[in-house]
Design a protein around this motif. Structure first.
Motif, PDB file in Angstrom:
ATOM      1  N   VAL B 104      -7.290  -9.207  17.417  1.00 29.45           N
ATOM      2  CA  VAL B 104      -6.152  -9.395  16.524  1.00 29.45           C
ATOM      3  C   VAL B 104      -5.892 -10.892  16.360  1.00 29.45           C
ATOM      4  O   VAL B 104      -5.682 -11.595  17.339  1.00 29.45           O
ATOM      5  N   ARG B 110      -4.498 -10.460  10.678  1.00 30.31           N
ATOM      6  CA  ARG B 110      -5.637  -9.599  10.366  1.00 30.31           C
ATOM      7  C   ARG B 110      -6.486  -9.451  11.623  1.00 30.31           C
ATOM      8  O   ARG B 110      -6.326 -10.210  12.571  1.00 30.31           O
ATOM      9  N   MET B 111      -7.442  -8.521  11.580  1.00 24.11           N
ATOM     10  CA  MET B 111      -8.455  -8.513  12.615  1.00 24.11           C
ATOM     11  C   MET B 111      -9.402  -9.665  12.305  1.00 24.11           C
ATOM     12  O   MET B 111      -9.833  -9.839  11.166  1.00 24.11           O
ATOM     13  N   ASP B 140     -10.032  -7.678   5.755  1.00 18.76           N
ATOM     14  CA  ASP B 140      -8.968  -7.063   4.966  1.00 18.76           C
ATOM     15  C   ASP B 140      -8.819  -5.620   5.464  1.00 18.76           C
ATOM     16  O   ASP B 140      -9.787  -4.862   5.444  1.00 18.76           O
ATOM     17  N   PRO B 141      -7.614  -5.241   5.923  1.00 13.76           N
ATOM     18  CA  PRO B 141      -7.500  -3.904   6.529  1.00 13.76           C
ATOM     19  C   PRO B 141      -7.758  -2.764   5.535  1.00 13.76           C
ATOM     20  O   PRO B 141      -8.064  -1.648   5.965  1.00 13.76           O
ATOM     21  N   PHE B 142      -7.620  -3.023   4.256  1.00 13.08           N
ATOM     22  CA  PHE B 142      -7.879  -1.942   3.293  1.00 13.08           C
ATOM     23  C   PHE B 142      -9.344  -1.895   2.875  1.00 13.08           C
ATOM     24  O   PHE B 142      -9.896  -0.822   2.653  1.00 13.08           O
ATOM     25  N   CYS B 178     -12.950  -0.155  16.349  1.00 16.87           N
ATOM     26  CA  CYS B 178     -11.638  -0.810  16.505  1.00 16.87           C
ATOM     27  C   CYS B 178     -10.550  -0.044  15.775  1.00 16.87           C
ATOM     28  O   CYS B 178      -9.482   0.216  16.316  1.00 16.87           O
ATOM     29  N   VAL B 179     -10.812   0.279  14.532  1.00 17.00           N
ATOM     30  CA  VAL B 179      -9.796   0.925  13.709  1.00 17.00           C
ATOM     31  C   VAL B 179      -9.579   2.367  14.175  1.00 17.00           C
ATOM     32  O   VAL B 179      -8.445   2.796  14.385  1.00 17.00           O
ATOM     33  N   ASP B 182      -8.045   2.412  17.702  1.00 21.64           N
ATOM     34  CA  ASP B 182      -6.897   1.520  17.896  1.00 21.64           C
ATOM     35  C   ASP B 182      -7.158   0.455  18.962  1.00 21.64           C
ATOM     36  O   ASP B 182      -6.331   0.230  19.849  1.00 21.64           O
ATOM     37  N   ALA B 183      -8.316  -0.190  18.864  1.00 21.05           N
ATOM     38  CA  ALA B 183      -8.610  -1.289  19.802  1.00 21.05           C
ATOM     39  C   ALA B 183      -7.988  -2.579  19.284  1.00 21.05           C
ATOM     40  O   ALA B 183      -8.043  -2.867  18.094  1.00 21.05           O
ATOM     41  N   GLU B 184      -7.362  -3.351  20.191  1.00 25.31           N
ATOM     42  CA  GLU B 184      -6.902  -4.687  19.796  1.00 25.31           C
ATOM     43  C   GLU B 184      -7.962  -5.731  20.130  1.00 25.31           C
ATOM     44  O   GLU B 184      -7.909  -6.856  19.662  1.00 25.31           O
ATOM     45  N   ASP B 208      -4.768  -0.665  22.121  1.00 24.73           N
ATOM     46  CA  ASP B 208      -3.368  -1.015  21.854  1.00 24.73           C
ATOM     47  C   ASP B 208      -2.449  -0.013  22.583  1.00 24.73           C
ATOM     48  O   ASP B 208      -2.495   1.184  22.314  1.00 24.73           O
ATOM     49  N   ASN B 210       0.557   0.636  22.180  1.00 21.51           N
ATOM     50  CA  ASN B 210       1.432   1.366  21.259  1.00 21.51           C
ATOM     51  C   ASN B 210       0.726   2.540  20.585  1.00 21.51           C
ATOM     52  O   ASN B 210       1.378   3.351  19.928  1.00 21.51           O
ATOM     53  N   ALA B 211      -0.595   2.588  20.683  1.00 26.75           N
ATOM     54  CA  ALA B 211      -1.345   3.622  19.959  1.00 26.75           C
ATOM     55  C   ALA B 211      -2.010   4.619  20.894  1.00 26.75           C
ATOM     56  O   ALA B 211      -2.704   5.532  20.440  1.00 26.75           O
ATOM     57  N   ARG B 214      -2.154   8.321  20.227  1.00 31.56           N
ATOM     58  CA  ARG B 214      -3.036   8.910  19.211  1.00 31.56           C
ATOM     59  C   ARG B 214      -4.402   9.272  19.776  1.00 31.56           C
ATOM     60  O   ARG B 214      -5.236   9.822  19.066  1.00 31.56           O
TER      61      ARG B 214
END
Lengths: 288, 371
Positions: B104, B110-111, B140-142, B178-179, B182-184, B208, B210-211, B214
């Protein structure tokens, strides 16, 4: 004047029927904020403290002319809520919720950037323009209108410092909590730029903490672009490396993010940095 | 939440990232009969860094040597963490060593991908001494990370031919991991050439916190001390420190500044407990019970600025808890009068000024130490 919000701001609260959402909607109304709409999927049609609740943001805006969003939605649904508000071009979008996964935040931040929407938070106390409008959870009674812009990564520390200012008769133009997460929307630099351009603001207070490099970036920006006086305070001088000090973003990784580095950078940019939080108000008194 | 190397490699396998073959053992005698060719490498599975320097990685040419090393390493503590497992793998001949990681980037929001032809050593050292050896970019996350992105990165660190195509596959998959997980942080160091192919020889993944909800199938690696676990169970944020004065406050920034203030006046904080915004009487009582349980605590300093938090709730919690050590309370803000009255009735003085209170707490704790 103020930054980001003022007496004309019309606030939509997402998650208005939850415990926090309902409680803080009442406090915002008491403050004088125009809370005009609420959104909670499944609860459309009811009222909370007289505020009409809708199923979607898209349905809520036309009848209420809402202009800004405040999000209390639980972390696992907060990304959806934030993207919905940003798509509707509510501005600012203030995310109070703590505990969002960082990959969710990266998407929210990127979408806000594309939509030209000011994103504040997540994991933040919101922002307050004394006498005009409050979005978020800052305590109502601490503030008085005046010339000082406050920018902070920490909630209670902001309250402590604002209360000391008010006690000494120094008012605030806007107090803004950026949030305690590693990745947040508006940065110190963004806020400094807005305060520099705000005619009511005569001086700024920057309340930082360990972790990341946002304060160092702010110092570079101050050197190049800020002519108004800035007073700083950095929490975590004695924090050990590698430990998350309460905020997800407050962690020294390796040699990055130490209080020493931030203080040095700010001082080099001409910022007066207080050693103890209790000294901030006196330093501000010296410059306004 | 950090993953062990073997756990990270299991995750790599799920995303078709080639890994060095290995077996996890937890008893020295398990090295007998492994279907692996000597020489072997034995690696301590710990969450702290620096295991190599601490003697947690050893080569073994024979079964006898492997057993001896396994027994030594499995009995070790590395930076206070007991070694419970070993990853045993064939010690392959490593060719060129590369580095690739996603992390991060707080400033770019961004990553970031960081990659280098100077792998196999500490990347921060490379960044310091030869920064031109490091190639960085952000995602870009998208849009995500496409093959053309990683092909460009591979070219920039000098790859071509089949190694470039291996690199593209691995690096693209690492971002996908990663995505999806949910890896930071996801790091391969070294990403080495073994028998003409790129292979993840080591693996580091941080999920992460916080994740974690999931990903119920991910392992639960507890790095918490007993008191940290107790605090988390109560929804309180607790950090262990080295001194003798326990600290409670509300809000992370305020507590951090309280630690700084105590240190400024010559005290040594034993721990850090943030009761958070809107703490109840019960939260406060639990908080006190947790911080004073730490061995060596000789004093308690409570610094509360009531915003959302109500001073009367806090005061009731303090009175209920009756801490066994000397205590100094600073209490101001919402419902302050009522809070003060409750404390006074129980014989507890409440300070308004935080600095005065901090000095008193430091003096009181120093006095308790001399008894």
């Amino acid at each position: 004047m103020s930054i980001l919000i003022n007496k004309d701001t019309r606030v939509l609260v997402q998650g208005i029927t939850g415990y926090q959402g309902e409680f803080h909607t009442a406090r915002m109304l008491e403050f004088g904020t125009q809370v005009v709409a609420g959104v909670t999927p499944g609860k459309g049609g009811i009222r909370v403290h007289g505020v009409p609740v809708f199923e979607t943001v898209a349905e809520a805006i036309p009848p209420t002319s809402a202009t800004a969003a405040c999000i209390f939605v639980p972390a696992r649904f907060a990304k959806d809520a934030a993207l919905e508000a940003i798509e509707a071009e509510l501005d600012p979008v203030v995310v109070i919720t703590e505990g969002l996964p960082v990959h969710d935040v990266l998407q929210i931040v990127e979408f806000a950037r594309r939509q030209n929407v000011h994103l504040i938070g997540p994991n933040c106390p919101g922002l307050t323009v004394p006498g005009q409008c409050k979005i978020g959870i800052m305590p109502n009674h601490l503030f008085m209108p005046g010339p000082v812009g406050v920018i902070s990564r920490s909630g209670t520390l902001t309250y402590e410092i604002v209360a000391a200012l008010t006690r000494q008769g120094i008012g605030q133009s806007t107090a803004l909590g950026l949030g305690g997460d590693p990745v947040v929307g508006i940065s110190f630099t963004d806020a400094l730029r807005m305060f520099q351009n705000d005619p009511q603001t005569a001086a700024m207070i920057l309340i930082g903490e360990i972790g990341g490099s946002a304060e160092e970036e702010a110092a570079r920006f101050i050197s190049a672009h800020v002519t108004k006086p800035v007073v700083g305070y950095i929490a975590g001088r004695t924090a050990p490396p590698g430990k998350r000090m309460g905020h997800a973003g407050a962690v020294i990784s390796g040699t990055e993010g130490t209080a020493g580095s931030k203080i040095e950078a700010l001082q080099a940019a001409g910022v007066k940095v207080a050693t103890l939080a209790g000294e901030v108000a006196a330093l501000v008194r010296g410059v306004v | 939440m950090k993953l062990h190397e073997y756990q990270a490699k299991e995750l790599f396998a799920k995303y078709a990232i080639p890994i060095q073959k290995g077996v996890v053992i937890d008893r020295p005698e398990q090295v007998d009969g492994l279907a692996l060719k000597y020489p072997l490498v034995l690696k301590a599975q710990v969450l702290v860094g620096g295991r190599g320097k601490a003697g947690g990685i050893k080569l073994a040419a024979t079964a006898a040597e492997a057993r001896r090393h396994a027994a030594t390493i499995l009995g070790m503590e590395i930076k206070g963490e007991k070694v419970r497992r070993l990853l045993v793998a064939e010690a392959a001949e490593l060719g060129a060593e590369y580095y690739v990681a996603f992390t991060v980037d707080r400033a770019a929001r961004r990553m970031a991908v960081i990659t280098s032809a100077a792998g196999g050593i500490d990347i921060e050292e490379v960044a310091r001494t030869t920064p031109d050896q490091i190639v960085r970019s952000t995602a870009d996350p998208f849009l995500g990370v496409q093959s053309y992105h990683t092909r460009q990165l591979g070219r920039r660190i000098g790859l071509s031919g089949s190694l470039l195509s291996d690199y593209v596959g691995i690096t693209t998959a690492l971002y996908r991991l990663c995505v999806a997980e949910d890896a930071e942080l996801a790091e391969i160091n070294p990403l080495a050439v073994v028998a003409g192919r790129l292979l993840a020889v080591d693996a580091k993944v941080i999920i992460d916190d916080n994740a974690v909800y999931r990903h119920p199938s991910l392992p639960k690696n507890e790095e918490l001390t007993e008191l940290e676990a107790a605090a988390r169970a109560e929804g309180l944020s607790y950090v262990e420190l080295e001194g003798d004065l326990a600290i409670i406050g509300n809000g992370a920034g305020l507590v951090m500044s309280t630690l700084d203030m105590v240190a400024y006046f010559g005290g040594r904080p034993a721990n850090f407990l943030d009761v958070g915004g809107g703490a109840t009487t019960e939260n406060m009582k639990q908080a006190i019970e947790i911080v004073v349980r730490k061995p060596g605590v000789r004093g308690l300093f409570i610094n509360i600025f009531g915003g959302i938090t109500r001073c009367d709730d806090i005061a009731r919690g303090i009175v209920d808890a009756r801490p066994p050590v000397g205590m100094v309370v600073r209490l101001t803000g919402t419902n302050e009068e009522e809070g003060r009255r409750i404390l006074q009735a129980a014989g507890v003085h409440a300070y308004v000024d935080p600095e005065e209170a901090a000095q008193r707490a430091v003096t009181l704790t120093a006095g308790a130490g001399r008894q």
